[in-house]
Design a protein around this motif. Structure first.
Motif, short mmCIF file in Angstrom:
data_model
loop_
_atom_site.label_atom_id
_atom_site.label_comp_id
_atom_site.label_asym_id
_atom_site.label_seq_id
_atom_site.Cartn_x
_atom_site.Cartn_y
_atom_site.Cartn_z
N HIS A 232 -9.96 -10.43 -8.46
CA HIS A 232 -9.14 -9.43 -9.12
C HIS A 232 -8.85 -9.88 -10.55
N GLN B 298 -12.50 -8.04 -11.60
CA GLN B 298 -12.47 -6.59 -11.46
C GLN B 298 -11.09 -6.01 -11.71
N SER B 299 -11.00 -4.67 -11.74
CA SER B 299 -9.74 -3.92 -11.73
C SER B 299 -8.91 -4.07 -12.99
N SER C 177 0.84 -1.19 0.00
CA SER C 177 0.00 0.00 0.00
C SER C 177 0.88 1.24 0.00
N SER D 109 -6.14 8.02 -7.89
CA SER D 109 -5.98 6.93 -6.93
C SER D 109 -5.89 7.44 -5.50
N GLU E 15 -9.25 -2.31 -3.47
CA GLU E 15 -10.07 -3.03 -4.44
C GLU E 15 -11.37 -3.57 -3.85
N THR E 16 -11.42 -3.77 -2.56
CA THR E 16 -12.66 -4.25 -1.95
C THR E 16 -13.45 -3.11 -1.30
N SER F 159 -15.06 -10.90 -2.37
CA SER F 159 -13.84 -10.85 -3.20
C SER F 159 -12.81 -11.86 -2.70
N THR G 274 -16.56 -7.30 -13.55
CA THR G 274 -17.43 -7.08 -12.39
C THR G 274 -18.37 -5.89 -12.58
N CYS H 92 -8.92 -4.07 1.15
CA CYS H 92 -7.99 -3.11 0.58
C CYS H 92 -8.75 -2.17 -0.34
N GLU I 289 -13.54 -0.04 -4.57
CA GLU I 289 -14.03 -0.50 -5.88
C GLU I 289 -15.31 -1.32 -5.77
N SER J 265 -16.39 -11.87 -6.87
CA SER J 265 -15.63 -10.96 -7.71
C SER J 265 -14.14 -11.09 -7.39
#
Length: 345
Positions: free
Chosen positions: A188, A250-251, A11, A57, A291-292, A282, A263, A289, A295, A186
């Protein structure tokens, strides 16, 4: 002496654009994340992405940032702390990108006298851009800085009964609270070419509707197969009826084909087709994170509601659940008390 290095994605240091830019630069310049020649990757990342994406971001990170810091880092530390209390060997935590890095984690173990390391990539499924890049970098660091260390890597645990049991239980607990119409798994996303590059048979993976269901040695390294298998096993444990659950990815980034169905488009389609109550989990992540939390829980929720859906249920990752901590701890102790290489899959 044996010890364990748990490795998660990583991160930014903070939610500020400059720190997000540094993190994205390290992440996207990894040749296993964007697998094009270095010259093209440099032009794409440093010439385009890092001049446009960090601000956007950073705004996304700001929406999910906790007082303690990055949710992924905080949750990973909690998981590590819980495992540390229940295991008999030293445990260190690292991130593939950002801090604490893999070299510092290995150094921490080395300073404690560890010379046999169990690497635990905190990803249930194998992928070039996750598990493989951790293993490659760790080996490079071992050869350069820790030549007397030996590594054993925890295999992908996407179909391990211990993992799927905990995952199914975590999902079932949330579904008991929610009268859902559809459950979306869902995962990545990755480029389709990554699937073909990871195909050890060089011929099996077609990324079509059949190859993932046809037995093959390629499945050992096939992210797509492993995602669908996680869904299948968990759905079976939860006694889900056909048509009440599905899998998506996703992503995506760039213009090349990525794993489908996407997704965002799946969530929109479900809303348009009349699904009123949607639950989303996910399982490619063990720690919540960006993405969850952003997103899925924010963007996908908004898409679903705008498409006509009424209720959206976000199902958290395993994070530091007690049963997940116990599972990881048991795997580690089983390895630690073996004289031979780990056999935890």
């Amino acid at each position: 002496m044996k010890g364990v290095l748990m490795v998660n994605l990583g991160s930014p240091k903070s939610k500020e654009p400059k720190d997000v830019k540094t993190y994205l630069g390290e992440f996207l310049m990894d040749e296993r994340v964007i697998d094009v020649p270095k010259v093209l990757r440099t032009i794409l990342v440093k010439g385009i992405v890092l001049n446009t994406r960090p601000k956007k971001s950073a705004a996304a990170y700001a929406k999910i940032w906790w007082d303690e810091g990055s949710p992924l880092i905080v949750l990973s530390k909690r998981l590590k702390s819980g495992v540390d209390e229940q295991t008999s060997v030293p445990i260190a935590l690292s991130m593939r990108y950002g801090q604490p890095d893999i070299q510092s984690g290995l150094q921490e173990l080395h300073d404690k006298g560890v010379d046999e390391v169990l690497l635990i990539p905190l990803y249930p499924q194998f992928a070039m851009a996750t598990t493989e890049t951790i293993m490659v970098l760790a080996e490079e660091l071992r050869q350069k800085h820790f030549p007397n260390m030996s590594f054993t890597t925890l295999p992908p645990f996407y179909n391990h009964p211990d993992y799927t049991t905990v995952l199914a239980r975590s999902i079932g607990e949330k579904l008991d609270e929610f009268d859902y119409d559809h459950l979306l798994f869902s995962y990545h996303g990755i480029p389709e070419r990554h699937i073909r590059k990871s195909d050890i048979t060089k011929s099996h993976c077609k990324v079509d509707g059949s190859c993932c269901q046809t037995p093959s040695k390629a499945h050992q390294f096939c992210y797509r197969h492993q995602c669908f298998e996680t869904t299948r096993l968990v759905a079976k444990m939860l006694n889900l009826k056909e048509g009440t659950f599905s899998t998506s990815f996703q992503s995506r980034l760039g213009f090349d084909p990525w794993l489908k169905p996407y997704t965002d488009r799946t969530v929109e389609r479900l809303g348009i087709e009349g699904t009123k109550k949607l639950a989303v989990v996910s399982p490619a992540f063990v720690s919540d994170c960006l993405e969850t939390l952003e997103e899925i829980n924010m963007e996908a929720r908004e898409i679903f509601e705008e498409a006509g859906g009424d209720d959206f249920k976000f199902i958290p990752c395993l994070n530091d659940r007690e049963d997940w901590v116990k599972t990881l701890s048991r795997w580690i102790d089983e390895w630690a008390h073996q004289n031979k290489k780990a056999k935890v899959s």
